[in-house]
Design an enzyme around this catalytic site. Structure first.
Site, PDB file in Angstrom:
ATOM      1  N   THR A  51      -1.821 -31.486  44.097  1.00 32.85           N
ATOM      2  CA  THR A  51      -2.142 -32.870  43.703  1.00 32.85           C
ATOM      3  C   THR A  51      -3.362 -32.813  42.773  1.00 32.85           C
ATOM      4  O   THR A  51      -3.210 -32.545  41.590  1.00 32.85           O
ATOM      5  CB  THR A  51      -2.388 -33.788  44.922  1.00 32.85           C
ATOM      6  N   LYS A  66      -2.081 -26.146  49.409  1.00 35.92           N
ATOM      7  CA  LYS A  66      -2.667 -27.091  48.459  1.00 35.92           C
ATOM      8  C   LYS A  66      -3.754 -27.864  49.177  1.00 35.92           C
ATOM      9  O   LYS A  66      -3.757 -27.967  50.412  1.00 35.92           O
ATOM     10  CB  LYS A  66      -1.619 -28.044  47.899  1.00 35.92           C
ATOM     11  N   THR A 101      -5.718 -34.227  52.655  1.00 32.70           N
ATOM     12  CA  THR A 101      -4.443 -33.553  52.867  1.00 32.70           C
ATOM     13  C   THR A 101      -4.522 -32.113  52.460  1.00 32.70           C
ATOM     14  O   THR A 101      -4.702 -31.787  51.292  1.00 32.70           O
ATOM     15  CB  THR A 101      -3.282 -34.239  52.160  1.00 32.70           C
ATOM     16  N   GLU A 153     -12.588 -31.159  45.479  1.00 31.77           N
ATOM     17  CA  GLU A 153     -12.750 -32.098  44.359  1.00 31.77           C
ATOM     18  C   GLU A 153     -14.188 -32.117  43.857  1.00 31.77           C
ATOM     19  O   GLU A 153     -15.112 -32.423  44.608  1.00 31.77           O
ATOM     20  CB  GLU A 153     -12.301 -33.500  44.783  1.00 31.77           C
ATOM     21  N   ASN A 172     -12.508 -39.608  42.369  1.00 34.71           N
ATOM     22  CA  ASN A 172     -12.059 -40.492  43.438  1.00 34.71           C
ATOM     23  C   ASN A 172     -12.282 -41.969  43.202  1.00 34.71           C
ATOM     24  O   ASN A 172     -11.807 -42.810  43.963  1.00 34.71           O
ATOM     25  CB  ASN A 172     -12.696 -40.070  44.753  1.00 34.71           C
ATOM     26  N   THR A 205      -5.262 -45.785  40.156  1.00 34.94           N
ATOM     27  CA  THR A 205      -5.055 -46.671  39.005  1.00 34.94           C
ATOM     28  C   THR A 205      -4.983 -45.898  37.706  1.00 34.94           C
ATOM     29  O   THR A 205      -5.249 -44.717  37.666  1.00 34.94           O
ATOM     30  CB  THR A 205      -6.205 -47.669  38.910  1.00 34.94           C
TER      31      THR A 205
END
Lengths: 429, 429
Positions: free
Chosen positions: B157, B183, B203, B300, B424, B429
């Site tokens: 992702t 992942k 996740t 991230e 994040n 969007t």
């Protein structure tokens, strides 16, 4: 208009050279006059297991006051720029040296002085700098707006704005005022020993004065109730400080309401369990709520806040745990920053609270728009213009129903921004 | 070199159009051949109370396999771009429709197929897109590096890099291989149901194949042990996902070691409690540790990681809670980012873990430099050049001693950066 507005209090702020910035960093708040019926003190402290020396000293004094071994506190000496935490026995001695100097200067017992410190952790307190300024500080004690401003400014650390509150009400035939100052921007997620069932997680400090007549145990009861529904309901970064402290002092000098027919009688001390005590507690809570919201609005790097109300829980503890998990999720905080109605983050954060949940009985509204109902998404919600309006508000309001239970609780958090990272990636150096 | 390296497995990845980016998003891993002694399956899932539909289905299948009601799983169908979570009964039906399509295509029972989904929460799964690609996916099932790469890429992702691991060892006279893909980058703080005493918080997905002969209950025991000391020891953002999943499949096709004197006998199933099972568990743990560290390194926005080891605790649970509180503190994460040896944040984070602590018995080292000992700072430490070296390392290692107890635990976290916020604050969007 804050701590010196209630009758019987003076305050001062000055620069002792503790902050590297050279801004003011030392504050004194003093109740004038001798102990009398209805003069009292109360305090709530962090539940972090690592305690600042002032918290260790303050907890001990609070217990002795409540047991009647010593009188109520009359003075609070606060420094910013150094938290005097993780400093061992030396930290305690340093706090006590400062208390003794204040006591000598204002002519009270050292145990009637609360110390309070905020700033970098793990550095010895620069005691000589503080002691050198006590005479100047006591010489400038005063009432009025200038004194209030000086006090509020001297306790700031990463705060962008000073914080203060004031409220007044007629209680028991007397005009009662409550004034307060506070500081706090980062390391904010107070879990005070007023009520929290689970352990503490910021440095926030708040100092409250009132001219109500209320003895220490009754003032403590009012403060426990007010703090648990205000300071304990905010989180900037889910890291309770070693130094979180709320201290309240009462002077018993509230004047009779003109024409109330009590003929200039001094106010009789408010007793827990009476309607007048409830009225005072409500007034105190309004002051604490104002300060708490000011702190989270000025949270490090924050541009907007959000309030999560959890409804229909089995117990207040369950509701609070769920609300806390939501406001502390970095993913939810970033979604608020991005004005992104990514409500799956809210729902899954709730699912991490350690509280059993049944998705089929859950629903979530953001502003006036229900986005999730009985465990399934409402796809049309994402196109509702009121949803993007709600997400763009200065304060985003969310209501999460988790069942048909009787309990609810709310928490207020703030968005997570690049500003937060920049403030905290370069704080001591 | 990952999931198709052990004998008996094929894999494929393709693009079903679930990700708006148009990157590959559908993966199938398949064990070939019929069920036999030593073919098994095992799984660990998130403890979040809000579960993705594939987790609900997968938990049910795992229990039935362990009870012997159904055979082991043979296939795993994974999609990225949509987590099929917070989707109610419809989500379950959608997952089952995908399982049925795979079962028909590869000629097995639908209950021998594990579904797994990751991506945005609260959107219905685009089932038609997935069903349309099952024939192409099964037609391209293959062994070798290209298949391994296609599988690892299709499950990503916000990952910047694909993640895989491989290990081999001689166990019970056979050459055993373990291959895996994973992942995970955000919503990462797995608390899997393998062992965690407290509720779950990303996740992360991991899929493991082995040609060892090991039946489902014995494979589950090995996986519980390996996952609790690897995936459960990392946190990017302290938000466990609704979809965290680890699935392991065994083919019982490991070949005899040439000349080991067992004359080409098939491998006998490994039994829990035997030295051979321990050797397999250790090999599995090494694969899981590699994947877990790859996930946190690719967290991230992360630029660096840090490992906190808590020593001298009364219990492993205490040690783990303290380590978890430290790696999840935004203030500690920012200090790591800023290479700022602001160790007071580490110590006070430990103080929020809900574990009783005595500062006088605590000490903290960063790299080789002790900065805090018996509750007091070591001022000289801040000038030690080895401290700034340790703070600048790709992985910062901290050791926090909390007493003389027998237990220890470690956690690995990553720094908090402006990159995290930007990823994040604009995800759906």
């Amino acid at each position: 208009m804050s701590v010196t507005r209630p009758l019987g209090f003076k305050a001062a702020g000055t620069t002792a050279g503790i902050k590297p910035s050279g801004k003011s960093d030392l504050c004194l708040i003093l109740r004038e006059g001798p102990d009398a019926p209805g003069t009292g003190s109360a305090a709530c402290f962090t539940q972090n297991q690592i305690l600042g020396a002032p918290v260790i000293v303050g907890r001990r004094q609070r217990e002795r006051t409540l047991r009647g071994e010593i009188g109520p506190a009359r003075a609070v000496l606060i420094n910013a720029g150094n938290s005097n935490a993780a400093t061992g026995d030396r930290g305690i001695h340093d706090a006590e040296a400062c208390m003794a100097a204040v006591a000598a200067a204002v002519n009270c017992s050292p145990t009637a002085v609360y110390p309070s410190s905020t700033g970098v952790i793990g550095r010895l307190l620069p005691v000589e700098k503080i002691l050198a300024k006590i005479p100047a500080l006591t010489a400038t004690l005063a009432r009025g707006d200038a004194a209030d401003h000086a006090a509020a400014a001297a306790i700031m650390t990463t705060d962008l704005v000073p914080k203060s509150a004031h409220a007044q009400a007629d209680i028991a035939g007397h005009r009662v005022q409550i004034g307060a100052i506070a500081k706090g921007s980062g390391m904010i997620a107070p879990r005070l020993d007023c009520a929290a069932p689970t352990p503490a997680k910021g440095t926030m400090l708040a100092f409250i004065t009132t001219d109500a007549a209320i003895d220490s145990p009754d003032l403590q009861a009012a403060l426990n109730d007010a703090a648990s529904l205000s300071f304990d309901r905010i989180s900037v970064d889910n890291h309770p400080s070693c130094s979180d402290t709320v201290i309240a002092l009462s002077s018993a000098m509230a004047p009779p309401i003109p024409g109330a027919g009590r003929g200039g009688q001094p106010m009789a001390p408010l007793r827990k369990g009476t309607p007048d005590h409830q009225a005072f507690t409500a007034l105190l809570r309004s002051v604490c709520e104002s300060l708490a919201e000011q702190i989270v609005v000025d949270g490090e790097g924050a541009t907007r806040t959000f309030r999560v109300e959890v409804l229909g829980a089995a117990s207040r503890d369950h509701a609070e745990r769920i609300a806390r998990e939501v406001v502390n999720s970095p993913l939810v905080k970033c979604a608020i920053h991005g004005r992104d109605p990514n409500w799956g983050r809210i729902v899954t954060a709730a699912g991490n609270a350690g509280v059993p949940l049944d998705p089929a009985r859950m629903s979530l509204s953001i502003g006036p728009v229900e986005v999730y109902k009985a465990g399934v998404p409402i796809p049309a919600a994402l196109a509702d213009p009121r949803l993007s309006q709600a997400m763009a508000a200065k304060r985003v309001d969310c209501a999460l129903r988790v069942g048909d239970g009787p309990a609810s609780a709310w928490m207020i958090g703030c968005d997570l921004t690049a500003g937060y990272v920049s403030i905290n990636a370069d704080y001591t150096t």
